[in-house]
Write an enzyme that holds these catalytic residues in place. Structure first.
Site, PDB file in Angstrom:
ATOM      1  N   CYS A 113       0.849  -1.189   0.000  1.00  0.00           N
ATOM      2  CA  CYS A 113       0.000   0.000   0.000  1.00  0.00           C
ATOM      3  C   CYS A 113       0.886   1.241   0.000  1.00  0.00           C
ATOM      4  O   CYS A 113       1.863   1.312   0.756  1.00  0.00           O
ATOM      5  CB  CYS A 113      -0.902  -0.002   1.239  1.00  0.00           C
ATOM      6  N   HIS A 155      -9.346  -3.508  -1.469  1.00  0.00           N
ATOM      7  CA  HIS A 155      -8.265  -2.752  -0.827  1.00  0.00           C
ATOM      8  C   HIS A 155      -8.582  -1.253  -0.889  1.00  0.00           C
ATOM      9  O   HIS A 155      -8.492  -0.552   0.130  1.00  0.00           O
ATOM     10  CB  HIS A 155      -6.945  -3.064  -1.551  1.00  0.00           C
ATOM     11  N   GLU A 156      -8.953  -0.757  -2.065  1.00  0.00           N
ATOM     12  CA  GLU A 156      -9.233   0.682  -2.206  1.00  0.00           C
ATOM     13  C   GLU A 156     -10.469   1.093  -1.415  1.00  0.00           C
ATOM     14  O   GLU A 156     -10.483   2.148  -0.789  1.00  0.00           O
ATOM     15  CB  GLU A 156      -9.361   1.066  -3.680  1.00  0.00           C
ATOM     16  N   HIS A 159      -9.924   1.890   2.261  1.00  0.00           N
ATOM     17  CA  HIS A 159      -9.432   3.236   2.569  1.00  0.00           C
ATOM     18  C   HIS A 159     -10.580   4.188   2.897  1.00  0.00           C
ATOM     19  O   HIS A 159     -10.421   5.102   3.707  1.00  0.00           O
ATOM     20  CB  HIS A 159      -8.642   3.810   1.389  1.00  0.00           C
TER      21      HIS A 159
END
Length: 190
Positions: A113, A155-156, A159
């Site tokens: 990341c 994953h995004e 955030h």
């Protein structure tokens, strides 16, 4: 042509934890109001520009550049290419994305990341997801992602909730020569 050069926020720098950047990265993002305002379009364009500046990045979420709004962008092909085309058809831009369906048993994979420099963490992710979001014109869209693309999308989207790879229980990999630094830093991550 002016150089924009956006800074990607990180949980730590070369010396210690970065308190202000960590606070921003850990703050859950707000939805972008629709229809899209001029300010929202500027924030979206800022994210697109920042992502396109990063040759090696697979994806980027707005909080990573200090915009606490629910916007993500990621490659949808050319994952192994350093000099990928950066054409609009080669990436997905999702506004106010939500995972509406998951399929399959979570699969372990190693992830890096930009906001957690120099480490990789083993993370379990669903192998197939369905995401509802809006596009740049404010139209509602629905997308299905599988395998590696599903991993990138999850994953995004993490955030947007202030969640990073260091929040997972998997094994953490870091450079051996920085063992004492990372043991100290990782023990103090909020």
């Amino acid at each position: 042509m002016k150089s924009l050069s956006h800074k990607v926020l990180t949980l730590w720098d070369e010396i210690s934890l970065t308190e202000e950047e960590t606070r921003i990265l850990r703050t859950p993002s707000a939805d972008i109001p629709l229809p899209l305002s001029r300010e929202a379009l500027e924030q979206i364009q800022t994210l697109v520009d920042a992502f396109l500046e990063l040759d090696g990045a697979l994806g980027l979420a707005a909080p990573q550049i200090g915009i606490n709004r629910k916007i993500v962008i990621f490659r949808n092909k050319g994952f192994d290419e350093e000099g990928w085309s950066k054409k609009e058809k080669d990436y997905d831009l999702l506004i106010n994305p939500r995972i509406t369906q998951t399929r399959g048993e979570p699969v372990k994979g190693t992830e890096g990341c930009l906001s957690c420099p120099e480490i990789q963490v083993e993370v379990y992710r669903f192998p197939e997801i369905k995401v509802r979001a809006y596009d740049l014109k404010g139209n509602r869209i629905s997308k299905r992602y599988e395998d590696f693309l599903a991993r990138i999308a999850q994953h995004e989207l993490d955030h947007l909730d202030g969640r990073l790879i260091v929040d997972y229980e998997g094994t953490v990999y870091f450079p051996k020569e920085k063992k004492s630094f990372f043991e100290r830093i990782l023990a103090r991550i909020p």
